[in-house]
Design an enzyme around this catalytic site. Structure first.
Site: not given
Lengths: 333, 333
Positions: B57, B105, B219
């Site tokens: 990311h 997260k 994802h």
């Protein structure tokens, strides 16, 4: 073709409008003919700097407009030179009486159109100097170029010339520094995939499932060799060897190492490239004293990268470190 | 699979080494277990902030380590949570005695492993607070998540909590501000293409030639709907409507508008998205007073973007504007 666009013919116009909305503190959009110009242009007592070229290489050049860098960026259609008219208007908009530098990538259309604009500006009594950037060692003469192509080294020319202009240097000095950066910078790129120009709707070239193009141009022009994919370290070695031999760079040199993403390559891969490039330079006795990693001179969503090495001295290092405040590059202010 | 990598199992390790080589002025790499930590950690008298999660990311989270933001970033393998051990070591490395905030997260693996690390830190008498980010309005419960997913809003949480810690706030205040940002931020994304995890070698999901996934997870988890590609403006409207209804945002609000690239989308497209999003907000009487445009929370080379809207008040605005100096985000210093 899947893209986040509306009508393909509106891509550049709408992206410029988005830029102007997002960065109103830095720049504004001159609507017709369209170019991006520093919000505070013309800056009194400062040499103006104008660059530009085909769109599709963002953030170059619009994202590089601002304090310490460009006064205006003139976008053409995607991968197509802007005409002389907006270049002339941008030149007039940034001239404060000390003259204007044009920074031009070495593509036939760009060179011709900036030259025409420069002649027209002279007729309006604006002094213009042009510096042609041709840092790409991959090929001599190419699809759209006589001589070497201008690629990611342009970002370094614009940063250092911009710092020179910002501290109040005269036009000869600013142009001389731009030429000095170009003379000491060498680049080469690799593509893992092609890109699709919106109004064309098809990829600009074909690459086999396991093929990569070594020495790719930023519009997908052919490079030196099309080979099977290799480990990143081997690809870096293929890019760096001709760069280092060309100048040549030598043991004892201090350099800026710039790993530039072509637009569609994850950052994680750019740092793997940086790692190997830094290793090779260290082995050769070359010291990386400054760096830049990221997407700066892109080819839309192309996957791949380019490496640029710039030999630094104290003067260039000081100008590199000087404050800059643009959409894409900012520090020290 | 064509990528600028060496052995797929070395991707994260080598990228971290590249980061540490490039940004030695900002951060260093703790080698075993691996995490990135501020070069000057622990910063005396300052609450420490640790974030992390699966790699892929970037620049989140390693590119957000530095003055005014994170003290450490703990990377897992690509798209896989880090284990408790490096999270614990990072927590110890940044604690100066005023406690440590974990910004997590909302993915099951991340939540579990940060929780375990937090318990272990407590056993070593380090005070830890955790804030779970769950800004994604697309779906409730997902492939790897109970409840809403944490996506690009995490960057805003990290910036504002980082500014709070940097000015000397205590742990409760820093954690409270992180919670306040999460409570006022809403996000949603769209994918135009899948991405390929290096050690898998195959795209993580299939999208038809003209299909896009509305509400995609970072994802590649399924979103709300798979539809035929539409003009960018229509896609933006589909993303913004659920974002605005959820909080809800209202006429008179000041907001930060964040258009985040998923990794493989040209910048020119992100500004086309920004343009429409700004237009919709203006029509609703919502004022965009701050903005962020670029690749910050990516999914490797995925094409697509997400939109995050954060409701601002004077306090959040001041902390957003505070100086920051990281690899990916820097201003004012």
């Amino acid at each position: 073709m899947k893209k986040l666009i509306n009508d393909p013919k509106d891509v550049v116009k709408e992206a410029l409008e988005g830029m102007a909305l997002a960065h109103a503190d830095i720049l504004r959009l001159a609507p017709e003919p369209a170019f991006l110009v520093r919000a505070d242009a013309p800056v009194e007592g400062k040499v103006g700097i104008v660059s530009g070229g085909g769109s599709g290489h963002e953030p170059m050049h619009g994202g590089l407009v601002g304090f310490g860098m460009l006064d205006a960026a003139v976008p053409g259609p995607v991968f197509t030179s802007p005409t002389p008219d907006p270049i002339l208007e941008a030149t007039k908009a940034v001239d404060s009486g000390r003259g204007v530098l044009h920074i031009v990538k070495n593509y036939t259309g760009d060179v011709l159109n900036f030259e025409t604009a420069s002649d027209l500006a002279l007729a309006e009594e604006i002094e213009v100097r042009s510096v042609i950037v041709d840092d790409d060692v991959a090929v001599k003469d190419s699809l759209y170029t006589a001589g070497r192509r201008g690629v990611a080294g342009t970002v370094l020319v614009e940063k250092i010339a911009g710092a020179s202009a910002e501290r109040g240097d005269d036009l000869d000095t600013v142009a001389g520094l731009a030429e000095k950066v170009n003379a000491n910078a060498r680049s080469m790129g690799v593509a893992l995939s092609a890109c699709t120009v919106p109004h064309a709707g098809e990829p600009s070239f074909d690459l086999g499932e396991d093929e990569i193009e070594i020495g790719i141009g930023i519009h997908g022009e052919p490079g030196r060799a099309r080979i099977a994919i290799e480990p990143a370290d081997a690809i870096v070695d293929r890019l760096l060897a001709p760069i280092l031999e060309d100048l040549p760079f030598a043991s004892g040199d201090d350099v800026l190492l710039f790993v530039n993403g072509m637009g569609g390559t994850p950052e994680i891969e750019l740092y793997i490239v940086f790692r190997r490039a830094a290793e090779v330079l260290r082995e050769r006795g070359i010291t990386v004293t400054r760096h830049l990693v990221g997407n700066f001179t892109t080819s839309l969503e192309m996957q791949g990268c380019s490496i640029t090495v710039l030999r630094l001295d104290d003067e260039l290092t000081e100008l590199w470190d000087a404050p800059v405040h643009t959409a894409a590059l900012r520090w020290g202010r």
